[in-house]
Design a protein around this motif. Structure first.
Motif, PDB file in Angstrom:
ATOM      1  N   PHE A 146      19.976   6.843  14.630  1.00  0.00           N
ATOM      2  CA  PHE A 146      19.805   5.446  14.215  1.00  0.00           C
ATOM      3  C   PHE A 146      18.544   5.374  13.355  1.00  0.00           C
ATOM      4  N   GLY A 147      18.471   4.351  12.498  1.00  0.00           N
ATOM      5  CA  GLY A 147      17.314   4.208  11.642  1.00  0.00           C
ATOM      6  C   GLY A 147      17.636   4.563  10.206  1.00  0.00           C
ATOM      7  N   PRO A 148      16.633   4.500   9.313  1.00  0.00           N
ATOM      8  CA  PRO A 148      16.872   4.765   7.894  1.00  0.00           C
ATOM      9  C   PRO A 148      17.210   6.232   7.649  1.00  0.00           C
ATOM     10  N   ALA A 149      17.866   6.494   6.522  1.00  0.00           N
ATOM     11  CA  ALA A 149      18.200   7.865   6.164  1.00  0.00           C
ATOM     12  C   ALA A 149      16.917   8.646   5.888  1.00  0.00           C
ATOM     13  N   PRO A 150      16.755   9.815   6.507  1.00  0.00           N
ATOM     14  CA  PRO A 150      15.548  10.611   6.272  1.00  0.00           C
ATOM     15  C   PRO A 150      15.585  11.277   4.908  1.00  0.00           C
ATOM     16  N   PRO A 151      14.429  11.705   4.393  1.00  0.00           N
ATOM     17  CA  PRO A 151      14.403  12.406   3.103  1.00  0.00           C
ATOM     18  C   PRO A 151      15.154  13.736   3.193  1.00  0.00           C
ATOM     19  N   PRO A 152      15.591  14.267   2.059  1.00  0.00           N
ATOM     20  CA  PRO A 152      16.228  15.583   2.067  1.00  0.00           C
ATOM     21  C   PRO A 152      15.326  16.633   2.710  1.00  0.00           C
ATOM     22  N   GLY A 153      15.923  17.502   3.494  1.00  0.00           N
ATOM     23  CA  GLY A 153      15.149  18.538   4.158  1.00  0.00           C
ATOM     24  C   GLY A 153      14.628  18.160   5.525  1.00  0.00           C
ATOM     25  N   ALA A 154      14.686  16.863   5.856  1.00  0.00           N
ATOM     26  CA  ALA A 154      14.260  16.440   7.185  1.00  0.00           C
ATOM     27  C   ALA A 154      15.285  16.891   8.223  1.00  0.00           C
ATOM     28  N   SER A 155      14.851  16.973   9.462  1.00  0.00           N
ATOM     29  CA  SER A 155      15.719  17.404  10.556  1.00  0.00           C
ATOM     30  C   SER A 155      15.620  16.405  11.696  1.00  0.00           C
ATOM     31  N   PRO A 156      16.724  16.185  12.436  1.00  0.00           N
ATOM     32  CA  PRO A 156      16.626  15.328  13.623  1.00  0.00           C
ATOM     33  C   PRO A 156      15.698  15.909  14.675  1.00  0.00           C
ATOM     34  N   VAL A 309       6.673  12.887   0.670  1.00  0.00           N
ATOM     35  CA  VAL A 309       7.793  13.815   0.779  1.00  0.00           C
ATOM     36  C   VAL A 309       8.836  13.461  -0.276  1.00  0.00           C
ATOM     37  N   PRO A 310       9.265  14.437  -1.098  1.00  0.00           N
ATOM     38  CA  PRO A 310      10.270  14.148  -2.133  1.00  0.00           C
ATOM     39  C   PRO A 310      11.531  13.536  -1.533  1.00  0.00           C
ATOM     40  N   GLY A 311      12.059  12.529  -2.193  1.00  0.00           N
ATOM     41  CA  GLY A 311      13.266  11.866  -1.730  1.00  0.00           C
ATOM     42  C   GLY A 311      13.024  10.725  -0.769  1.00  0.00           C
ATOM     43  N   THR A 312      11.751  10.450  -0.439  1.00  0.00           N
ATOM     44  CA  THR A 312      11.436   9.324   0.438  1.00  0.00           C
ATOM     45  C   THR A 312      11.828   8.016  -0.238  1.00  0.00           C
ATOM     46  N   ASP A 313      12.415   7.098   0.515  1.00  0.00           N
ATOM     47  CA  ASP A 313      12.939   5.844  -0.032  1.00  0.00           C
ATOM     48  C   ASP A 313      11.856   5.039  -0.739  1.00  0.00           C
ATOM     49  N   THR A 314      12.215   4.519  -1.905  1.00  0.00           N
ATOM     50  CA  THR A 314      11.281   3.730  -2.708  1.00  0.00           C
ATOM     51  C   THR A 314      11.690   2.279  -2.867  1.00  0.00           C
ATOM     52  N   VAL A 315      12.837   1.873  -2.317  1.00  0.00           N
ATOM     53  CA  VAL A 315      13.382   0.562  -2.667  1.00  0.00           C
ATOM     54  C   VAL A 315      13.595  -0.385  -1.479  1.00  0.00           C
ATOM     55  N   THR A 316      13.600   0.093  -0.269  1.00  0.00           N
ATOM     56  CA  THR A 316      13.967  -0.752   0.866  1.00  0.00           C
ATOM     57  C   THR A 316      12.740  -1.119   1.691  1.00  0.00           C
ATOM     58  N   PRO A 317      12.216  -2.340   1.539  1.00  0.00           N
ATOM     59  CA  PRO A 317      11.068  -2.737   2.351  1.00  0.00           C
ATOM     60  C   PRO A 317      11.506  -3.165   3.745  1.00  0.00           C
ATOM     61  N   ALA A 318      10.638  -2.946   4.715  1.00  0.00           N
ATOM     62  CA  ALA A 318      10.919  -3.346   6.096  1.00  0.00           C
ATOM     63  C   ALA A 318       9.613  -3.395   6.864  1.00  0.00           C
ATOM     64  N   VAL A 319       9.650  -4.061   7.999  1.00  0.00           N
ATOM     65  CA  VAL A 319       8.536  -3.976   8.942  1.00  0.00           C
ATOM     66  C   VAL A 319       8.483  -2.531   9.437  1.00  0.00           C
ATOM     67  N   ARG A 320       7.305  -1.940   9.427  1.00  0.00           N
ATOM     68  CA  ARG A 320       7.175  -0.516   9.728  1.00  0.00           C
ATOM     69  C   ARG A 320       6.165  -0.251  10.836  1.00  0.00           C
ATOM     70  N   THR A 321       6.429   0.821  11.579  1.00  0.00           N
ATOM     71  CA  THR A 321       5.430   1.468  12.424  1.00  0.00           C
ATOM     72  C   THR A 321       5.292   2.888  11.904  1.00  0.00           C
ATOM     73  N   THR A 347       8.125  -0.279   1.737  1.00  0.00           N
ATOM     74  CA  THR A 347       9.098   0.794   1.623  1.00  0.00           C
ATOM     75  C   THR A 347       8.508   2.033   2.284  1.00  0.00           C
ATOM     76  N   LEU A 348       9.326   3.040   2.490  1.00  0.00           N
ATOM     77  CA  LEU A 348       8.810   4.267   3.097  1.00  0.00           C
ATOM     78  C   LEU A 348       7.806   4.953   2.176  1.00  0.00           C
ATOM     79  N   THR A 349       8.015   4.862   0.874  1.00  0.00           N
ATOM     80  CA  THR A 349       7.050   5.428  -0.060  1.00  0.00           C
ATOM     81  C   THR A 349       5.721   4.691   0.027  1.00  0.00           C
ATOM     82  N   GLU A 350       5.791   3.365   0.165  1.00  0.00           N
ATOM     83  CA  GLU A 350       4.556   2.592   0.316  1.00  0.00           C
ATOM     84  C   GLU A 350       3.877   2.901   1.638  1.00  0.00           C
ATOM     85  N   LEU A 351       4.651   3.106   2.699  1.00  0.00           N
ATOM     86  CA  LEU A 351       4.061   3.499   3.977  1.00  0.00           C
ATOM     87  C   LEU A 351       3.307   4.813   3.825  1.00  0.00           C
TER      88      LEU A 351
END
Length: 408
Positions: A146-156, A309-321, A347-351
C-alpha cells in the motif's frame, strides 16, 4: 524541481508552541543552504523539536521536526507497536504506553480491504519490522504494498534501521527461514504478513496477534486486486509436532504454537503433513549492512548519498511523514506535515529536498496522509501531545511508529 524547492525552502522555529524551554545554541539545528533556522525546543539532551514552513509553488507547507542526536548517551530509538503485528493504535497511545519522549508514525499498512469483499483488513504493515532487536515480520510482495509507487530499484524489503552501533542507516531485510519436516525442507516465503507470495509458505507467530489471516492468500505478487486462491493449507505446530491442519486460513495463533500457511504449491506441500508429524521451524531477518539492527521500519528511499533517488515522484503532493539520516548515521531527522485543509503538501522529490536541506544525506518516505502524526511528551514527564494537525482532525490508528527515548 529539486533546485527550485531548495532555493525556496525556509524554516522558522515556533518554539512557543512546544510549551517548553528554548534549546541552547549548542542544541540548535545546523544551518543548511536554503534554510533559516532558529533555536528549537529541547525535549531532552540530544532531542530537539521545532516547527517549520516550506515555500513551494503551490503555497506554504507547515510541518514539525524532531532532530535526534544518536551520540547522546541517554538517547535511543525503537519501533513502537501495539503488541501485535496485525493491530493498530494512535501514535500518542503507542508513545504513552512505552514512555517515549517523542514519536512519528511509521510504515504503510493494510488499512482497508475493498478489493476482496468479506475479507477483513489486518492493520499489518507492508515492510519488514524489527523492535527491540526482534524481527516481527518480513516484507509483502511488491505488488501487494500500500502507498505510493516506489522509485525504480526500490524493494519492499527496504527499511530505515537503527543498529546496535547507535547509527541510523538505510538497509534491506530479507527473510531467511524454513520448516524442516519428515518430507523435506520447506523454504519460508513469509513471516507474519498480510499477503504471501504466490506458491509460498508463511510462518505466523504469537507476535501476529488475533487478526484473521484470510487476506494472506488474496492477490498476486504483481496484482493486489487479483482473486483469493482456493488452494490453501494451514498447519499448526507446537512443541515440534503438527497439532492441527485446516483447508482455510484461521485467525490468531494458539499459545505456544506457530502456524504455517501455504497457498497454491505451498499448500500442496503442506498437505503432506498430518497431526503428530515432526516439524522444526526457524526464521530470521538478514540485513545487507551486516550490522545487527535494534529497530527497523519499512520505507523506501527518496534521498541517498545526498542525491534524490532517480525516478522519485515529482508531481503528486501529499501530507508526508519522512525520516532523514545525517552525520554518518549519528543524527536522525523525523518530520511530519500538517494536514489541515488548504495545506499544499509535498511531492516525494520535494520531501527529499527538505530532508537534504535539513542536513540529511539519506532519507525515506514513511506513511503519509491521514497517518502523518508527530508527538512529543510535555516537559518534566508530562503527557504526550500531538504536535501536528493530522488530516481529518484526529489521529489515525497505525501499526507502528518510531519512538524516541531520552532522559532529562
Amino acid at each position: 524541481m529539486v533546485h527550485t524547492v531548495l532555493a525556496a525552502l525556509a524554516v522558522w522555529s515556533l518554539a512557543a508552541a512546544a510549551g517548553g524551554p528554548p534549546a541552547s545554541a549548542a542544541d540548535s539545528l545546523a544551518t543548511a543552504p536554503g534554510i533559516r533556522q532558529a533555536p528549537g525546543v529541547r525535549q531532552a539532551p540530544g532531542v530537539i523539536y521545532t516547527t517549520f514552513q516550506v515555500a513551494v509553488a503551490r503555497g506554504t507547507a507547515h510541518g514539525h521536526l524532531l532532530t535526534v542526536d544518536l551520540r547522546a548517551p541517554r538517547v535511543s530509538v525503537d519501533l513502537l507497536y501495539p503488541g501485535a503485528v496485525g493491530a493498530r493504535a494512535p501514535v500518542s497511545a503507542l508513545a504513552t504506553a512505552r514512555g517515549a519522549t517523542a514519536a512519528v508514525n511509521g510504515d504503510f499498512f493494510h488499512f482497508v480491504e475493498t478489493q476482496h469483499p468479506g475479507v477483513p483488513a489486518t492493520g499489518a504493515p507492508s515492510g519488514p519490522a524489527v523492535a527491540a532487536g526482534h524481527g516481527l515480520k518480513a516484507a509483502v510482495p511488491a505488488g501487494q504494498r500500500f502507498g505510493p509507487a516506489p522509485p525504480p530499484g526500490a524493494s519492499p524489503e527496504d527499511v530505515l534501521g537503527i543498529g546496535y552501533d547507535r547509527r541510523a542507516r538505510l538497509d534491506r531485510l530479507t527473510l531467511r527461514g524454513a520448516a524442516v519436516t519428515g518430507h523435506g525442507t520447506l523454504p519460508l516465503a513469509g513471516l507474519n504478513q498480510y499477503a504471501l507470495p504466490v506458491d509460498g509458505i508463511g510462518a505466523y507467530t504469537s507476535r501476529w496477534g488475533p487478526a484473521a489471516r484470510a487476506r494472506a492468500v488474496c492477490g498476486t505478487d504483481t496484482d493486489r486486486a487479483a482473486p483469493c486462491t482456493a488452494r490453501v493449507r494451514e498447519v499448526t505446530v507446537a512443541r515440534g509436532r503438527v497439532t492441527a491442519v485446516a483447508d482455510r486460513p484461521g485467525d490468531g495463533v494458539p499459545p505456544g504454537s506457530e502456524v504455517l500457511l501455504g497457498r497454491e504449491d505451498g499448500a500442496r506441500r503442506l498437505a503432506e503433513l498430518r497431526p503428530g508429524d515432526p516439524v522444526r521451524i526457524g526464521h530470521r531477518l538478514t540485513g545487507r549492512s551486516g550490522v545487527p539492527l535494534r529497530c527497523a521500519v519499512g520505507g523506501f528511499a527518496v534521498l541517498r548519498d545526498g542525491r534524490t533517488v532517480p525516478g522519485t515522484d515529482t508531481v503528486t503532493p501529499a501530507v508526508r511523514t519522512g525520516a532523514g539520516i545525517g552525520d554518518g548515521g549519528r543524527t536522525l531527522y523525523l518530520l511530519a506535515l500538517d494536514g489541515t485543509p488548504g495545506e499544499p503538501g509535498l511531492t516525494l522529490t520535494e520531501l527529499a529536498a527538505v530532508l537534504r536541506g535539513l542536513g540529511a544525506r539519506d532519507g525515506v518516505d514513511l506513511d503519509g496522509g491521514g497517518s502523518s502524526t508527530l508527538v512529543t511528551r510535555a516537559p518534566h514527564g508530562g503527557q504526550v501531545v500531538v504536535r501536528n494537525h493530522p488530516s481529518g482532525g484526529a489521529e489515525r490508528p497505525v501499526p507502528n511508529a518510531l519512538g524516541v527515548f531520552a532522559e532529562d
